[in-house]
Design an enzyme around this catalytic site. Structure first.
Site, PDB file in Angstrom:
ATOM      1  CG  ASP A 175      52.982  52.126 -73.057  1.00  7.76           C
ATOM      2  OD1 ASP A 175      52.237  51.575 -72.227  1.00  7.76           O
ATOM      3  OD2 ASP A 175      53.546  51.506 -73.974  1.00  7.76           O
ATOM      4  CG  ASP A 201      49.776  46.143 -70.890  1.00  7.69           C
ATOM      5  OD1 ASP A 201      50.334  47.191 -70.490  1.00  7.69           O
ATOM      6  OD2 ASP A 201      49.959  45.700 -72.032  1.00  7.69           O
ATOM      7  N   GLY A 221      51.891  43.233 -77.151  1.00  5.75           N
ATOM      8  CA  GLY A 221      52.754  42.066 -77.382  1.00  5.75           C
ATOM      9  C   GLY A 221      53.076  41.787 -78.833  1.00  5.75           C
TER      10      GLY A 221
HETATM   11  N1  GUN Z   1      54.297  48.932 -76.193  1.00 11.59           N
HETATM   12  C1  GUN Z   1      54.540  47.975 -77.112  1.00 11.59           C
HETATM   13  N2  GUN Z   1      53.885  46.834 -76.754  1.00 11.59           N
HETATM   14  C2  GUN Z   1      53.243  47.083 -75.600  1.00 11.59           C
HETATM   15  C3  GUN Z   1      52.396  46.301 -74.755  1.00 11.59           C
HETATM   16  O1  GUN Z   1      52.119  45.134 -74.997  1.00 11.59           O
HETATM   17  N3  GUN Z   1      51.888  46.938 -73.653  1.00 11.59           N
HETATM   18  C4  GUN Z   1      52.173  48.242 -73.368  1.00 11.59           C
HETATM   19  N4  GUN Z   1      51.619  48.798 -72.301  1.00 11.59           N
HETATM   20  N5  GUN Z   1      52.964  48.967 -74.154  1.00 11.59           N
HETATM   21  C5  GUN Z   1      53.487  48.408 -75.252  1.00 11.59           C
END
Ligand code: GUN
Length: 718
Positions: A114, A149, A222
């Site tokens: 992430d 994002d 989200g």
């Molecule tokens: N991890 C939990 N929610 C999100 C999100 O909306 N975007 C990203 N990049 N990681 C997340």
């Protein structure tokens, strides 16, 4: 760190994965499906990521379970780590850049990362640049990275959420460029609780493209705040809205969702990937995961859910362990249970029972049940808009037929395959146009045979023949717990395979209920006779009536399951002869010495034979249409759905090879996975026939895997 004692089995020798072929990198293939639920395979440089799957969150600073053990013992194909945490931490950053992420984590499988967006949601901001974080993920050898994002919280205003969607989309191309040609990239879909924004975001992210192509996976972003408050109804609404526009050849990932109780429902609605630290976080809080909900260790005398990890320990013994040992043990249990539930879901997709599993799991929590019931309401009264579009697609992509028994339950009537079958019945079934005695007037009456259980060809045949002898212009119907069905479809499963107590078959239905159901099938205003089973009468006309019933059955199945108009069905079956098995079932339908089709004994469907496919294809001499160019208005009976094959593949498919995705130029929108289809060339000439495995929309997107399982090539020389 003290690892728990393993009581059963031993650590497997799971070797390192094989990289995919260069040309397959990032392709997603569907191996099996049940409606929107799919078993998929994403091809990566570190092997296949088999979906549905959970990516366990690994914190490089705090490895509750070693990644190597996840790979070897728990069969985890892919894990997820946070690249922003690694980037911020000097030592971790240096090690990751020098040795690569796989070596740093000691994990041979697929590494997903992430980007720091979640940190920006929790802490307000992050210090890293849009390209910088993607390039960093690329440089440490990540398989699937994530762009930076903009997190859209559910409590934001519509304007703020629009900005999250638009800003994320503005960053997409730059991020795709930064990912380079070797790293796959997640393109998150934001939009808060607004279904139209989610659908718009799905479109924007789905169509974004850089020099090396588009996104490989679409996470739904989200949604963590919804899960924290158990707002599952909104979670599923969002999932449906996202699925309405994201390309079908990309997995959909629910960011931060990892409670096993949510898997069956989420998978049934089209989620492919999950990620979560729940296995470790819940363990640290002495909480035990199960598909039926969460249990607290405190106060337990015995385990409410078992696992190999917990066997041999009592709750009391575990409570007495030191903190680290206890949370490690519970984390192992939690991961084991999570993996076991996912395996159960995959198996349920394979045997077409994912919805039944979701139905059972819906009782795990009142919030989940509420969400499940909300979904059923959408099925019953399909709304306009993205959620409705997804629901329609889900129902239409569900094979209406089932092989095995169908368990009766209070929710049975709302199962997608049953709704689909009933919708096909009311859309396409018609009463016979002519009768066994040669007359061709409209029906004089409807005869409903009640109190008979399947197989109806034995239990209700006598009554059907007797009533037809008495009044030839009779529409013979059977009473079932799912409503009346035409006698001609008596062996169609699930109707004939209901798993229920015997008394259910003798249940009496109110006149009003029966009339309402008959109205749905266009049988209103025809006098109704309700009767029970009886012996086959002694009459010289019995043989003629049975032959007529056999023909009705073929015409009706061609109509309901293959969308052949009853008039065409009648012309194609004129003069047909049936060959029966020793158990008195029609096994082959012949015209002269040509075998045209066989009823499928396993589910009551139809298997075309080549001669039948030729005759049915000849009914429509028009050339096929390209994807997106099909007529808006289609009749109730547009004919057996056709798949237009690319010229290059004709010699192979014409000799009986399967139609592969990527070689299809067009497909009729009424194509139904699991049901017959014709494969044609650009002039509409028959190349092959077989069983569709994908919907038309999927055929337009997918580039790998089988699109049509071919039964016969039409260009065979033998
Ligand atoms: N991890 C939990 N929610 C999100 C999100 O909306 N975007 C990203 N990049 N990681 C997340």
């Amino acid at each position: 760190m003290i690892l728990p004692v393993l009581r059963t089995g031993s650590v497997s020798e799971r070797g390192d994965p094989k990289p995919c072929r260069e040309q397959d990198l990032g392709l997603f293939e569907i191996i099996a499906r049940d409606g929107a639920a799919r078993i998929g395979r994403l091809h990566t440089a570190h092997g296949h990521l088999n979906t549905p799957a959970l990516l366990p969150v690994v914190n490089p600073n705090l490895r509750t379970i070693e990644p190597r053990e996840m790979w070897e013992r728990y069969g985890v194909d892919a894990l997820i780590a946070n690249s922003y945490v690694i980037w911020k931490h000097d030592d971790l950053r240096e090690t990751a850049l020098a040795d690569g992420i796989h070596s740093m984590l000691d994990f041979p499988g697929v590494v997903v990362t992430d980007s720091g967006t979640f940190q920006s949601y929790v802490y307000g901001d992050v210090e890293v640049g849009i390209s910088e974080i993607v390039e960093f993920q690329r440089d440490i050898g990540v398989d699937i990275g994530t762009m930076l994002d903009v997190f859209g919280r559910p409590d934001m205003s519509r304007e703020e959420l629009e900005e999250c969607v638009d800003e994320t989309a503005r960053r997409a191309e730059q991020s795709l460029e930064s990912a380079g040609s070797e790293m796959l990239l997640n393109g998150p879909v934001q939009g808060g609780l607004h279904e139209d924004l989610r659908a718009r975001a799905g479109n924007l992210m789905g169509s974004a493209s850089g020099e090396y192509g588009g996104f490989a996976v679409h996470p739904v972003g989200g949604i963590v705040p919804l899960m924290e408050k158990q707002r599952y109804r909104e979670l599923f609404e969002i999932l449906l809205a996202v699925r309405s526009t994201t390309p079908s050849d990309r997995p959909v990932h629910l960011f931060g969702c990892g409670h096993p109780m949510l898997f069956p429902m989420a998978i049934a609605l089209g989620a492919d990937l999950f990620d979560s630290a729940a296995y470790a976080i819940f363990a640290r809080d002495d909480r035990i995961l199960s598909p039926q909900g969460t249990f607290k260790l405190e106060g337990l005398t015995e385990w409410p859910i078992h696992s190999a990890t917990l066997f041999g320990h009592t709750p009391e013994q575990v409570r007495e362990m030191g903190t680290e040992e206890r949370s490690t043990l519970l984390a192992h249990h939690n991961l084991e249970i999570t993996q076991a539930e996912l395996a159960r879901c995959r198996e349920a997709i394979r045997d077409s029972s994912i919805w039944q599993l979701a139905e059972r799991r819906s009782h795990a929590s009142p919030h989940l049940r509420d969400a499940f019931e909300w979904v059923l309401e959408q099925f019953e009264d399909i709304p306009d808009g993205p959620v409705g579009d997804s629901v329609l697609e889900l129902l239409a992509s569900t094979d209406p037929l089932r092989k095995g028994g169908e368990r009766l339950s209070e929710d049975i009537g709302a199962r997608p395959h049953i709704l689909h079958l009933h919708a096909l019945l009311s859309l396409r079934w018609r009463p016979p146009g002519s009768w066994w005695d040669g007359s061709g007037t409209g029906p004089e009456r409807v005869v409903l045979i009640e109190g008979a259980s399947p197989p109806w060809r034995h239990s209700a045949m006598g009554a059907a023949i007797a009533e037809l002898l008495e009044e030839p212009s009779s529409v013979i119907m059977l009473s079932t717990p799912l409503g009346p069905i035409p006698f001609s479809l008596e062996d169609v499963s699930p109707w004939c395979h209901l798993d229920c107590p015997e008394e259910v078959w003798s249940e009496e239905y109110e006149d009003e209920e029966v009339t309402e159901a008959l109205f749905e099938m266009g049988l209103a205003d025809i006098p109704l006779v309700r009767t029970g089973p009886r012996e086959i009468p002694d009459s010289e006309d019995v043989g003629v009536v049975r032959a007529w019933l056999d023909r009705c059955s073929v015409v009706d199945k061609l109509s309901v399951l293959c969308s052949v108009s009853p008039a065409d069905g009648c012309s194609v079956t004129e003069g047909m002869v049936s060959r029966r098995s020793r158990t008195d079932r029609v096994v082959n339908v012949l015209l002269g010495d040509e075998h045209i089709l066989s009823p499928r004994l396993s589910d009551g469907g139809i298997s075309l034979a080549l001669a039948g496919a030729r005759r049915l294809n000849a009914l429509d001499p028009s050339p096929p249409a390209l994807f997106g160019e099909q007529a808006d208005e289609v009749s109730d009976h547009p004919g057996v759905p056709r798949v237009w094959l690319l010229d290059d593949a004709i010699p192979f498919v014409g000799r009986g090879r399967n139609v592969m995705h990527g070689y299809v130029l067009g497909a009729d929108p009424h194509l139904t996975p699991g049901q017959p289809c014709l494969v044609v060339d650009g002039n509409g000439a028959l190349v092959a026939h077989g069983t569709a495995l994908s919907t038309a929309r999927e055929m337009a997107h997918l580039k790998k895997g089988v699109a049509v399982r071919v039964r016969d090539g039409a260009l065979r020389e033998d």
